[in-house]
Design an enzyme around this catalytic site. Sequence first.
Site, mmCIF file in Angstrom:
data_model
loop_
_atom_site.group_PDB
_atom_site.id
_atom_site.type_symbol
_atom_site.label_atom_id
_atom_site.label_comp_id
_atom_site.label_asym_id
_atom_site.label_seq_id
_atom_site.Cartn_x
_atom_site.Cartn_y
_atom_site.Cartn_z
ATOM 1 N N ARG A 68 1.835 -16.324 -44.461
ATOM 2 C CA ARG A 68 0.635 -16.292 -45.372
ATOM 3 C C ARG A 68 -0.514 -17.108 -44.987
ATOM 4 N NH1 ARG A 68 3.257 -19.613 -50.386
ATOM 5 N NH2 ARG A 68 4.189 -21.510 -48.959
ATOM 6 N N CYS A 94 -8.979 -18.108 -41.607
ATOM 7 C CA CYS A 94 -9.954 -19.177 -41.580
ATOM 8 C C CYS A 94 -10.947 -19.173 -42.764
ATOM 9 C CB CYS A 94 -10.787 -19.090 -40.168
ATOM 10 S SG CYS A 94 -12.274 -19.980 -40.328
ATOM 11 N N ASN A 105 -3.588 -20.174 -53.627
ATOM 12 C CA ASN A 105 -2.149 -20.662 -53.954
ATOM 13 C C ASN A 105 -2.135 -21.959 -52.900
ATOM 14 O OD1 ASN A 105 0.753 -20.631 -54.880
ATOM 15 N ND2 ASN A 105 0.798 -20.644 -52.459
ATOM 16 N N GLU A 106 -1.894 -22.985 -53.524
ATOM 17 C CA GLU A 106 -1.528 -24.105 -52.732
ATOM 18 C C GLU A 106 -2.705 -24.483 -51.349
ATOM 19 O OE1 GLU A 106 2.586 -23.799 -51.564
ATOM 20 O OE2 GLU A 106 3.109 -24.593 -53.400
ATOM 21 N N CYS A 151 -11.906 -22.431 -34.788
ATOM 22 C CA CYS A 151 -12.623 -21.161 -34.380
ATOM 23 C C CYS A 151 -14.037 -21.441 -34.284
ATOM 24 C CB CYS A 151 -12.400 -20.194 -35.292
ATOM 25 S SG CYS A 151 -13.176 -20.249 -36.826
ATOM 26 N N GLU A 170 4.649 -24.556 -60.590
ATOM 27 C CA GLU A 170 5.871 -24.148 -60.131
ATOM 28 C C GLU A 170 6.887 -25.481 -59.928
ATOM 29 O OE1 GLU A 170 5.486 -22.903 -55.937
ATOM 30 O OE2 GLU A 170 3.648 -21.589 -56.396
ATOM 31 N N TRP A 205 14.008 -21.647 -46.635
ATOM 32 C CA TRP A 205 13.442 -20.517 -46.051
ATOM 33 C C TRP A 205 14.728 -20.329 -44.885
ATOM 34 C CZ3 TRP A 205 7.453 -21.156 -44.608
ATOM 35 C CH2 TRP A 205 6.767 -20.940 -45.870
ATOM 36 N N GLU A 242 11.039 -16.125 -48.550
ATOM 37 C CA GLU A 242 11.467 -17.005 -49.418
ATOM 38 C C GLU A 242 13.093 -16.437 -50.384
ATOM 39 O OE1 GLU A 242 8.076 -18.261 -51.930
ATOM 40 O OE2 GLU A 242 7.657 -19.996 -50.230
HETATM 41 ZN ZN LIG Z 1 -11.996 -21.278 -38.425
#
Ligand SMILES: [Zn+2]
Length: 663
Positions: free
Chosen positions: A105, A109, A143-144, A155, A304, A312, A352
Amino acid sequence: MNFQFGVDYYPEHWPEERWETDVRLMAEMGLKVVRLAEFAWNKLEPAQGRFDFTWLDRALAVFDRHGLKAVLGTPSAAPPAWLIAAHPDILPVDSEGRTRGFGGRHHDCQSNPTYREHVARIVGAMAMHYGKDPRVVGWQTDNELGNSHEDTCHCRHCKTAFQIWLKEKYGDITDLNRAWGTVFWSQTYDSFTQVPTPALTLTAHSPSLLLDWKRFHSDLIVDFQQKEIDLLRAGTTCQFITHNFMGYFDLIDYFKLATPLDFVSHDQYPWGFWDVPPGKNPGLLASTLDLMAGLKGQAFWIMEQQAGPTGWQILARTPRPGQLALWAAQSIARGADTVVFFRWRSCTVGTEQYWHGILPHNGVPGRRYEELKALIAALAPVMPRFEGALSGAEVAIVHSYEQNWAFEIQPHHPELDYVKFAQEVHAAFFEKNVPADFVSDRADLGRYKLVVAPLVFLDLPGVSDHLKSYVKAGGHLILTVRTGVKDTANVCLAENALPGPYGELLGIEILDYDCLRGVTVPVTLGQISGQGRLWWDVVTLKGARILASGTGTDHTGEPAATAHTSGKGVAMYWATVPDQDLMAVLIDRALVDAGIESLGTSAPGVELARRRSAEGDFLFMLNHTSEARSQEPGQGWIALVGGTSLAPFGFSVFFKPVQEGKV
Ligand SMILES: [Zn+2]
């Protein structure tokens, strides 16, 4: 808007025939809210522009029938395969120039304009569809944020964005050259387009470039979130917006990330698989929660909360019976108004699979379900009474992301760590059951009797005047080694001797110092002794008095800690990093001088925490040990939950009405 308890659920992971059973079981255990959809981009938009909300509509209908409200996550942390296939330049590039591929996940960028367009489309469509839906009470952005991006992206889009950010900050390239001191090693730039990202090079990048890169990257993520917030605010009514933070995660200035949100949420995993057994200690967990409360100075949600063993590829230990409930109670004791457990049922597929939920893989309620159901029955009825209340602390610990970044760039001593130092300071108060808030370096300090500001290394705009005013008005302030060393560009200050702008306030001067590699320095304070670690400032007194002195061969008689009266207050200085014993004594002295009382003495392993509401004080007594404990709350307390006998991993809650609670 609070619901006391909830759960994270993924209807897309299970057959639809099962939803009814799951939601009925949730309602039966007292859950009132559910978070959904934060990774469901492909299910919500299986092809570009073709949205499918039907399955989520049906899931919401089931929740509605059972009286549960929903929080929807925007799914930007999981760009689908079709999007990456069409626009592979969305993928991030690491500091060694490698493109990170699709999978897992966060393979994105946050500078990438194409990615941002697609995020805007899915978030806008969700806001349009659910923005006025009374079954949806709020939103979680992404998320997080920052998770998986620890290496940051290098990049071409990020490089350009960094150069634009620098141009906006410095205006002219000669000003950047002057601020950074690029004359060193012939690094002078003719234009902003020559400035690199701190990608792999032969030696080390300029500390000034590195600090601005960290600031840029934090701003980038704050901006990325803001775009989502703008879309949600435009399309919704009466729905809150929050984000799930990650405690001491430090890629982003969390004070800035929290600013536009209605409230902070946090993901609390006491025993993550990355922790060495038995996981984080209770004091560290408490400090994490106190930091989350400090981001906006208000109560928060846990989005959470650990609900089973985590893992994991590698697993952590299984929480002992009672421990999951205890950890949730600790979150509430330290400012959580709603606790959402992660996750409902252990997943059979994906990365997960071993990040266990309340239910085991087979979906049959077991000991975790019963344990948390009992917790909810005990705490949900009393929680509205202290909703919004925090500890009423008289101690604050200043926390600054920029200072932390400067120490990540130059730790000085390999073991000198900004966050760890802050945690050690917090632990000294925790051990004494003295509530301590975390605050930003620009927070209003007026209500605090004692402020500890560790490692105020960079002289950031306004901060030294702010701290001086606090002392002049009667505050007690503790500053430490490596204070007042550099300017905001991470360049050494040279106008005055150390501690730079704080010399007069502290009544000291530092003309020499010693990085304590491989040695410690014995320190005495009256009858008590401890050790100075990591760093030693050779202090010359300019009006300050000595609190503690070195006794080792190298620094005998030199001040280890000083105090100086200034205005109505006192400014103290720690000229070394105190070990646990020395810090305990120094903090004790400071608490006595500032007139601050503890919540009481507790049995070993028992945490005391307070939430102070208009109605009165609520005292949590939390037994973090596997043995029964007896704990008295003191005079005038009324038992609300449990009593003075604490079972292994048990807890109790007491109440004292306001007229008796106020000293
Ligand atoms: Zn980038």
